[in-house]
Design a protein around this motif. Structure first.
Motif, PDB file in Angstrom:
ATOM      1  N   VAL A  88       0.841  -1.204   0.000  1.00  0.00           N
ATOM      2  CA  VAL A  88       0.000   0.000   0.000  1.00  0.00           C
ATOM      3  C   VAL A  88       0.877   1.256   0.000  1.00  0.00           C
ATOM      4  CG1 VAL A  88      -1.711   1.328   1.315  1.00  0.00           C
ATOM      5  CG2 VAL A  88      -1.976  -1.151   1.079  1.00  0.00           C
ATOM      6  N   LEU A  89       1.932   1.263   0.807  1.00  0.00           N
ATOM      7  CA  LEU A  89       2.844   2.416   0.828  1.00  0.00           C
ATOM      8  C   LEU A  89       3.454   2.650  -0.553  1.00  0.00           C
ATOM      9  CD1 LEU A  89       4.621   1.782   4.245  1.00  0.00           C
ATOM     10  CD2 LEU A  89       3.313   3.842   3.640  1.00  0.00           C
ATOM     11  N   GLN A  90       3.799   1.571  -1.236  1.00  0.00           N
ATOM     12  CA  GLN A  90       4.357   1.697  -2.580  1.00  0.00           C
ATOM     13  C   GLN A  90       3.284   2.189  -3.551  1.00  0.00           C
ATOM     14  OE1 GLN A  90       6.330  -1.827  -4.025  1.00  0.00           O
ATOM     15  NE2 GLN A  90       7.215  -0.752  -5.780  1.00  0.00           N
ATOM     16  N   SER A  91       2.089   1.642  -3.458  1.00  0.00           N
ATOM     17  CA  SER A  91       0.987   2.066  -4.329  1.00  0.00           C
ATOM     18  C   SER A  91       0.638   3.534  -4.123  1.00  0.00           C
ATOM     19  CB  SER A  91      -0.261   1.219  -4.068  1.00  0.00           C
ATOM     20  OG  SER A  91      -0.026  -0.121  -4.369  1.00  0.00           O
ATOM     21  N   ASN A  92       0.757   4.005  -2.876  1.00  0.00           N
ATOM     22  CA  ASN A  92       0.446   5.406  -2.557  1.00  0.00           C
ATOM     23  C   ASN A  92       1.596   6.351  -2.881  1.00  0.00           C
ATOM     24  OD1 ASN A  92      -2.022   4.528  -1.641  1.00  0.00           O
ATOM     25  ND2 ASN A  92      -1.551   4.771   0.527  1.00  0.00           N
ATOM     26  N   GLY A  93       2.744   5.808  -3.313  1.00  0.00           N
ATOM     27  CA  GLY A  93       3.857   6.650  -3.731  1.00  0.00           C
ATOM     28  C   GLY A  93       4.758   7.114  -2.606  1.00  0.00           C
ATOM     29  N   PHE A  94       4.796   6.398  -1.489  1.00  0.00           N
ATOM     30  CA  PHE A  94       5.645   6.782  -0.362  1.00  0.00           C
ATOM     31  C   PHE A  94       6.962   6.022  -0.331  1.00  0.00           C
ATOM     32  CE2 PHE A  94       1.633   8.473   1.072  1.00  0.00           C
ATOM     33  CZ  PHE A  94       1.990   9.604   1.774  1.00  0.00           C
ATOM     34  N   ILE A  95       6.971   4.804  -0.870  1.00  0.00           N
ATOM     35  CA  ILE A  95       8.195   4.011  -0.895  1.00  0.00           C
ATOM     36  C   ILE A  95       8.341   3.355  -2.258  1.00  0.00           C
ATOM     37  CG2 ILE A  95       8.081   3.541   1.605  1.00  0.00           C
ATOM     38  CD1 ILE A  95       7.274   0.618   0.879  1.00  0.00           C
ATOM     39  N   ASP A  96       9.552   2.875  -2.509  1.00  0.00           N
ATOM     40  CA  ASP A  96       9.800   2.073  -3.694  1.00  0.00           C
ATOM     41  C   ASP A  96      10.572   0.844  -3.243  1.00  0.00           C
ATOM     42  OD1 ASP A  96       9.715   1.286  -6.316  1.00  0.00           O
ATOM     43  OD2 ASP A  96      11.062   2.829  -7.074  1.00  0.00           O
ATOM     44  N   SER A  97      10.650  -0.123  -4.099  1.00  0.00           N
ATOM     45  CA  SER A  97      11.295  -1.378  -3.761  1.00  0.00           C
ATOM     46  C   SER A  97      12.180  -1.813  -4.903  1.00  0.00           C
ATOM     47  CB  SER A  97      10.226  -2.434  -3.492  1.00  0.00           C
ATOM     48  OG  SER A  97      10.826  -3.658  -3.178  1.00  0.00           O
ATOM     49  N   LYS A  98      13.362  -2.277  -4.567  1.00  0.00           N
ATOM     50  CA  LYS A  98      14.268  -2.827  -5.564  1.00  0.00           C
ATOM     51  C   LYS A  98      14.689  -4.212  -5.098  1.00  0.00           C
ATOM     52  CE  LYS A  98      15.503   0.929  -8.175  1.00  0.00           C
ATOM     53  NZ  LYS A  98      14.461   1.260  -9.057  1.00  0.00           N
ATOM     54  N   ALA A  99      14.591  -5.173  -6.003  1.00  0.00           N
ATOM     55  CA  ALA A  99      14.983  -6.549  -5.673  1.00  0.00           C
ATOM     56  C   ALA A  99      16.434  -6.578  -5.211  1.00  0.00           C
ATOM     57  CB  ALA A  99      14.787  -7.453  -6.888  1.00  0.00           C
ATOM     58  N   GLY A 100      16.663  -7.249  -4.105  1.00  0.00           N
ATOM     59  CA  GLY A 100      18.015  -7.382  -3.579  1.00  0.00           C
ATOM     60  C   GLY A 100      18.482  -6.185  -2.776  1.00  0.00           C
ATOM     61  N   ILE A 101      17.737  -5.088  -2.826  1.00  0.00           N
ATOM     62  CA  ILE A 101      18.126  -3.875  -2.099  1.00  0.00           C
ATOM     63  C   ILE A 101      17.177  -3.630  -0.936  1.00  0.00           C
ATOM     64  CG2 ILE A 101      18.388  -1.369  -2.248  1.00  0.00           C
ATOM     65  CD1 ILE A 101      19.300  -1.752  -5.127  1.00  0.00           C
ATOM     66  N   GLY A 102      15.883  -3.718  -1.204  1.00  0.00           N
ATOM     67  CA  GLY A 102      14.886  -3.528  -0.155  1.00  0.00           C
ATOM     68  C   GLY A 102      13.956  -2.378  -0.446  1.00  0.00           C
ATOM     69  N   ASN A 103      13.208  -1.996   0.570  1.00  0.00           N
ATOM     70  CA  ASN A 103      12.236  -0.905   0.460  1.00  0.00           C
ATOM     71  C   ASN A 103      12.855   0.385   0.983  1.00  0.00           C
ATOM     72  OD1 ASN A 103       9.747  -2.426  -0.354  1.00  0.00           O
ATOM     73  ND2 ASN A 103      10.240  -3.523   1.531  1.00  0.00           N
ATOM     74  N   TYR A 104      12.659   1.468   0.239  1.00  0.00           N
ATOM     75  CA  TYR A 104      13.225   2.744   0.646  1.00  0.00           C
ATOM     76  C   TYR A 104      12.223   3.863   0.368  1.00  0.00           C
ATOM     77  CZ  TYR A 104      14.250   2.971  -4.347  1.00  0.00           C
ATOM     78  OH  TYR A 104      14.139   2.948  -5.716  1.00  0.00           O
ATOM     79  N   VAL A 105      12.392   4.938   1.116  1.00  0.00           N
ATOM     80  CA  VAL A 105      11.489   6.083   1.041  1.00  0.00           C
ATOM     81  C   VAL A 105      11.759   6.883  -0.229  1.00  0.00           C
ATOM     82  CG1 VAL A 105      10.846   8.264   2.179  1.00  0.00           C
ATOM     83  CG2 VAL A 105      11.381   6.232   3.558  1.00  0.00           C
ATOM     84  N   ILE A 106      10.679   7.329  -0.873  1.00  0.00           N
ATOM     85  CA  ILE A 106      10.778   8.261  -1.994  1.00  0.00           C
ATOM     86  C   ILE A 106       9.918   9.481  -1.657  1.00  0.00           C
ATOM     87  CG2 ILE A 106      11.278   6.497  -3.730  1.00  0.00           C
ATOM     88  CD1 ILE A 106       8.343   6.608  -4.596  1.00  0.00           C
ATOM     89  N   LYS A 107      10.098  10.543  -2.403  1.00  0.00           N
ATOM     90  CA  LYS A 107       9.278  11.732  -2.169  1.00  0.00           C
ATOM     91  C   LYS A 107       7.860  11.443  -2.659  1.00  0.00           C
ATOM     92  CE  LYS A 107       8.819  16.606  -2.837  1.00  0.00           C
ATOM     93  NZ  LYS A 107       9.012  17.754  -3.607  1.00  0.00           N
ATOM     94  N   PRO A 108       6.891  11.515  -1.743  1.00  0.00           N
ATOM     95  CA  PRO A 108       5.523  11.190  -2.165  1.00  0.00           C
ATOM     96  C   PRO A 108       4.921  12.299  -3.016  1.00  0.00           C
ATOM     97  CG  PRO A 108       5.535  11.864   0.133  1.00  0.00           C
ATOM     98  CD  PRO A 108       6.968  11.819  -0.322  1.00  0.00           C
ATOM     99  N   PRO A 109       4.041  11.933  -3.936  1.00  0.00           N
ATOM    100  CA  PRO A 109       3.379  12.966  -4.737  1.00  0.00           C
ATOM    101  C   PRO A 109       2.441  13.790  -3.846  1.00  0.00           C
ATOM    102  CG  PRO A 109       2.438  10.809  -5.205  1.00  0.00           C
ATOM    103  CD  PRO A 109       3.609  10.583  -4.294  1.00  0.00           C
ATOM    104  N   PRO A 110       2.237  15.054  -4.185  1.00  0.00           N
ATOM    105  CA  PRO A 110       1.340  15.903  -3.377  1.00  0.00           C
ATOM    106  C   PRO A 110      -0.044  15.294  -3.176  1.00  0.00           C
ATOM    107  CG  PRO A 110       2.526  17.244  -4.970  1.00  0.00           C
ATOM    108  CD  PRO A 110       2.847  15.805  -5.281  1.00  0.00           C
TER     109      PRO A 110
END
Length: 145
Positions: free
Chosen positions: A75-97
């Motif tokens: 859900v966090l990824q779908s809402n634009g708060f995090i992204d995920s990279k295989a082998g790296i993990g989940n990390y925060v991105i700048k969410p859209p307004p």
């Protein structure tokens, strides 16, 4: 016979903030996790590029099923708060307004419910405004009126 109600709330420290989960809340645990992380990201406690704990680690810390955490991260990824990279993990991105606005609208709905509850206690509009003003002063000035 006296009945007792036990409220289980778990707090873990992450990103300088506490993650609070109330297992007896009507709000599903995955949504509580989503709201906690969204709030930390919006407030700046978590910044773009910060990594989140792994699904397994967070599930263990919160004492929940890993699928619950995986759903929250989805859900966090779908809402634009995090992204995920295989082998790296989940990390925060700048969410859209729009995502930030959506969260603020959810908080406004919570405040609306509280104001309506105060009104149902037969408090006048002025009394409700005074109570809310006291809370605002306390939050911004660190003082209680």
């Amino acid at each position: 016979m006296t009945s007792q109600i036990y409220c289980t709330i778990i707090l873990i420290q992450y990103g300088g903030e506490n993650i609070k989960i109330d297992y007896h809340s009507n709000v599903p645990v995955y949504k509580q996790i989503v709201h906690e992380f969204e709030d930390m990201i919006i407030s700046g406690a978590l910044k773009p590029g910060d990594f989140l704990p792994s699904v397994r680690t967070l599930a263990q810390e919160l004492n929940v099923n890993p699928n619950t955490v995986a759903k929250a991260f989805f859900v966090l990824q779908s809402n634009g708060f995090i992204d995920s990279k295989a082998g790296i993990g989940n990390y925060v991105i700048k969410p859209p307004p729009s995502s930030v606005d959506k969260r603020l609208n959810e908080l406004m709905d919570e405040m609306r419910s509280l104001v309506l509850k105060m009104k149902s206690f037969n408090l006048s509009k002025e009394e409700v405004i005074k109570k809310i003003s006291e809370l605002i002063e306390e939050a911004y000035d660190g003082e209680s009126s």
